[in-house]
Design an enzyme around this catalytic site. Structure first.
Site, mmCIF file in Angstrom:
data_model
loop_
_atom_site.group_PDB
_atom_site.id
_atom_site.type_symbol
_atom_site.label_atom_id
_atom_site.label_comp_id
_atom_site.label_asym_id
_atom_site.label_seq_id
_atom_site.Cartn_x
_atom_site.Cartn_y
_atom_site.Cartn_z
ATOM 1 N N GLU A 142 28.825 33.694 22.232
ATOM 2 C CA GLU A 142 28.654 33.030 23.523
ATOM 3 C C GLU A 142 27.426 32.136 23.434
ATOM 4 O OE1 GLU A 142 26.927 34.092 27.937
ATOM 5 O OE2 GLU A 142 28.101 35.646 26.921
ATOM 6 N N ARG A 194 22.239 26.492 28.424
ATOM 7 C CA ARG A 194 20.892 26.319 28.965
ATOM 8 C C ARG A 194 20.117 25.217 28.265
ATOM 9 N NH1 ARG A 194 18.847 32.613 28.657
ATOM 10 N NH2 ARG A 194 20.695 33.581 29.570
ATOM 11 N N LYS A 243 31.493 40.262 33.946
ATOM 12 C CA LYS A 243 30.164 40.361 33.366
ATOM 13 C C LYS A 243 29.301 41.167 34.335
ATOM 14 C CE LYS A 243 26.226 37.590 31.844
ATOM 15 N NZ LYS A 243 25.809 36.303 31.262
#
Length: 212
Positions: free
Chosen positions: A41, A45, A129
């Site tokens: 993953e 950012r 999640k």
């Protein structure tokens, strides 16, 4: 989409990766593969995230690559354009979930309350999640949430490490765990790929001792 979730569950550990230099994406992916992890993953950012996903998708096809920290529709579209095969979001945004499903992309939205889970179920979500996991009560909170929701499972992320990894993996409502301890941003920046492989092998060995 079922095949993607199957691979995530089979892998059991999803490295949550912050990449500052896209040229490190391919050697990083190969280091993770060498250690036994075939899912990654890449968090959205940094400015390097888009190109990193492109590079992994093109040059390391055996790696299942997803985009994390997706906060809006523009990021979703760019992540999919780059080649992301699954999407991870820290929270539950109905519009993002619907858009991902419309594009045939697996999405793991964050949920830490019964209300968020109920909203997710209405949108067709079965795997959530749980972030930040340790700050929101860790495995104890997950067990409590699973009691009224018999059909769901979780991918806890945030505060998960080699130390508490066994606790999570021993619970059958944990589809996989997410973490960055085996490949931190500093390790990637320094190019410590051998250490990343070693850290990955430790985690995978622990996983196999519990789940195989």
């Amino acid at each position: 989409m079922q095949e993607v979730m199957k691979k995530i569950r089979e892998c059991g550990i999803v490295p949550v990766i912050v990449i500052n230099d896209a040229s490190k994406a391919v050697p990083l992916s190969k280091a993770l593969l060498a250690g036994g992890i075939f899912v990654i993953e890449v968090t959205f950012r940094t400015a390097a995230a888009y190109e990193s996903i492109v590079n992994i998708s093109r040059e390391v096809p055996e790696m299942l690559v997803g985009a994390g920290t997706i906060l809006d529709m523009e990021q979703l579209d760019r992540a999919i354009e780059a080649g992301s095969q699954f999407i991870v979001s820290p929270g539950l945004d109905g519009a993002i979930v619907k858009a991902a499903h419309a594009k045939g992309i697996v999405i793991l939205p964050g949920a830490v309350t019964p209300t968020e889970i109920m909203q997710g179920l209405k949108l067709g979500i079965q795997t959530f999640k749980f972030f930040p996991a340790e700050s929101y009560g860790g495995l104890g909170a997950i067990k409590s949430l699973c009691a009224p929701f018999a059909s769901i499972d979780f991918v806890p992320t945030g505060g998960v490490s080699l130390k508490n990894l066994p606790d999570y993996l021993n619970n059958n409502r944990i589809a996989a765990v997410g973490g960055s301890w085996m490949a931190t941003a500093d390790m990637i920046d320094r190019g410590d790929f051998e250490d990343i492989t070693n850290q990955t092998q430790q985690a995978v060995s622990l996983l196999h001792s519990i789940r195989r």
